[in-house]
Design a protein around this motif. Structure first.
Motif, PDB file in Angstrom:
ATOM      1  N   TYR A   1       0.837  -1.202   0.000  1.00 14.67           N
ATOM      2  CA  TYR A   1       0.000   0.000   0.000  1.00 14.67           C
ATOM      3  C   TYR A   1       0.866   1.243   0.000  1.00 14.67           C
ATOM      4  O   TYR A   1       2.055   1.222   0.319  1.00 14.67           O
ATOM      5  CB  TYR A   1      -0.969   0.007   1.189  1.00 14.67           C
ATOM      6  CG  TYR A   1      -0.309   0.149   2.550  1.00 14.67           C
ATOM      7  CD1 TYR A   1      -0.053   1.408   3.099  1.00 14.67           C
ATOM      8  CD2 TYR A   1       0.037  -0.967   3.306  1.00 14.67           C
ATOM      9  CE1 TYR A   1       0.542   1.545   4.334  1.00 14.67           C
ATOM     10  CE2 TYR A   1       0.629  -0.845   4.547  1.00 14.67           C
ATOM     11  CZ  TYR A   1       0.882   0.412   5.063  1.00 14.67           C
ATOM     12  OH  TYR A   1       1.489   0.549   6.287  1.00 14.67           O
TER      13      TYR A   1
ATOM     14  N   VAL B   1      -5.799   4.580   2.028  1.00 22.77           N
ATOM     15  CA  VAL B   1      -4.580   4.086   1.385  1.00 22.77           C
ATOM     16  C   VAL B   1      -4.894   3.738  -0.064  1.00 22.77           C
ATOM     17  O   VAL B   1      -6.052   3.574  -0.453  1.00 22.77           O
ATOM     18  CB  VAL B   1      -4.014   2.826   2.090  1.00 22.77           C
ATOM     19  CG1 VAL B   1      -3.546   3.126   3.490  1.00 22.77           C
ATOM     20  CG2 VAL B   1      -5.023   1.680   2.080  1.00 22.77           C
ATOM     21  N   TYR B   2      -3.831   3.604  -0.835  1.00 17.42           N
ATOM     22  CA  TYR B   2      -3.905   3.022  -2.168  1.00 17.42           C
ATOM     23  C   TYR B   2      -3.359   1.608  -2.019  1.00 17.42           C
ATOM     24  O   TYR B   2      -2.182   1.425  -1.688  1.00 17.42           O
ATOM     25  CB  TYR B   2      -3.078   3.840  -3.152  1.00 17.42           C
ATOM     26  CG  TYR B   2      -3.050   3.266  -4.551  1.00 17.42           C
ATOM     27  CD1 TYR B   2      -4.107   3.472  -5.430  1.00 17.42           C
ATOM     28  CD2 TYR B   2      -1.966   2.525  -4.996  1.00 17.42           C
ATOM     29  CE1 TYR B   2      -4.081   2.959  -6.713  1.00 17.42           C
ATOM     30  CE2 TYR B   2      -1.927   2.002  -6.281  1.00 17.42           C
ATOM     31  CZ  TYR B   2      -2.996   2.219  -7.129  1.00 17.42           C
ATOM     32  OH  TYR B   2      -2.972   1.708  -8.395  1.00 17.42           O
ATOM     33  N   MET B   3      -4.208   0.598  -2.221  1.00 16.91           N
ATOM     34  CA  MET B   3      -3.818  -0.786  -1.946  1.00 16.91           C
ATOM     35  C   MET B   3      -3.489  -1.512  -3.231  1.00 16.91           C
ATOM     36  O   MET B   3      -4.203  -1.389  -4.237  1.00 16.91           O
ATOM     37  CB  MET B   3      -4.928  -1.505  -1.185  1.00 16.91           C
ATOM     38  CG  MET B   3      -4.551  -2.879  -0.691  1.00 16.91           C
ATOM     39  SD  MET B   3      -5.589  -3.431   0.690  1.00 16.91           S
ATOM     40  CE  MET B   3      -4.833  -2.513   2.052  1.00 16.91           C
TER      41      MET B   3
END
Length: 330
Positions: free
Chosen positions: A45, A70-72
């Motif tokens: 992430y 978050v960017y997962m």
């Protein structure tokens, strides 16, 4: 640190219709790694990201939402070849204390530092311990060689990870100098130890006879031919025609496009049809077709019927959209 990650810098003005240096570069955290059969999955992430979805030749910008945490990114690869297949289509289910928090199907995505991956912005209720299950389905892209023998049944990877805003803030975030951002070029691939192959083979490393390297839409299309087409469904007396597109600078694969080819000899068509997306241990992700043979005076026309239907991070969204056909004498 520069700008605040949750409030990304304005996009450069007059961006070229090509690969360009973005406004900033970010690192990532690895939440865990899991193995199942021949596959490894890393759950990673970073800060929430803006990105662009592509449908046909249309782009749709996805902005960061105020509640994005978050960017997962789940990254799945075959351990024997270290190839990252772009057709795994993972689904992520995140739970906490037995209750489902969210479920998502991340997009296949292209990023300069992170290369090919699947990713999406995710909302988490706060700091704490979470469980994640990443399920990948059966592949949809043709596989050849040793990859054709792999058991490609659906697989689920399980993770437990800690999330905290404090730990997220430790992820590297650096501004690109203003005189460099928006100019042609690319950030180097991120160095992830024990990670998968990020790049397709160099031109000189591809097997067969290299026939040319035309360009279109800022992508390079390496053309090579193999005299024996038997492992691709043909015979040892037929030829396998290979088109291997890649990004400039970082040599990333360009998957999920529709390609067709026309091979002519003295004005007569030898082949006119689809170049099929295929993953091979030696050729990596490419587009190919079985033809009777190829001679040095033949003329090959490559048509991009649809550009790569893959989402893009900043720096890639202007390239690989308008892609005129290419003609070369092989």
């Amino acid at each position: 640190m520069g700008s605040t990650p949750a409030n990304e810098p304005p996009l450069p003005e007059n961006r070229p219709n090509a690969v360009y240096y973005p406004t900033h570069v970010e690192g990532m955290q690895v939440s865990g790694m899991a193995k199942q059969g021949d596959l490894t999955c890393a759950l990673t992430y970073s800060f929430p990201h803006r990105f662009w979805l592509v449908t046909g030749q249309e782009k749709k910008k996805v902005e960061i939402q105020s509640d994005d945490s978050v960017y997962m990114m789940p990254v799945v690869w075959n351990r024997n070849t270290t190839i990252v297949p772009p057709d795994m289509n993972p689904q992520i289910t995140i739970t906490q204390n037995g209750e489902q928090v969210t479920q998502l199907s991340p997009w296949p995505m292209l990023s300069q530092p992170m290369s090919l991956h699947f990713g999406d912005n995710v909302q988490l209720p706060g700091d704490g311990t979470y469980q994640a299950k990443v399920r990948v389905g059966s592949p949809s892209t043709n596989r050849t060689g040793a990859l054709a023998e792999v058991d490609n049944k659906p697989t689920t990877f399980s993770f437990e990870f800690e999330f905290s805003q404090e730990k997220l803030n430790e992820v590297i975030y650096e501004d690109i100098p203003s005189e460099k951002e928006g100019t042609k070029g690319a950030i180097s691939p991120m160095d992830v130890e024990m990670g998968p192959t990020k790049q397709v083979p160099k031109k000189e490393s591809l097997p067969g006879i290299i026939r040319g390297a035309p360009t279109s839409g800022d992508a390079t299309f390496i053309v090579t031919t193999l005299d024996d087409a038997s492992r691709f469904g043909g015979t040892d007396s037929e030829t396998y025609l290979v088109v291997s597109p890649r990004t400039p600078y970082n040599r990333y694969m360009l998957p999920l496009m529709s390609l067709s080819g026309r091979l002519e000899r003295d004005g007569t068509s030898i082949f006119d049809g689809i170049l099929q997306a295929t993953i091979d241990p030696e050729l990596d992700y490419h587009y190919g077709a079985i033809v009777s043979d190829v001679q040095s005076s033949d003329e090959l026309t490559i048509t991009v019927d649809a550009p790569p239907q893959i989402a893009r991070h900043e720096g890639y969204e202007m390239a690989f959209i308008e892609m005129p056909e290419m003609t070369l004498t092989v």
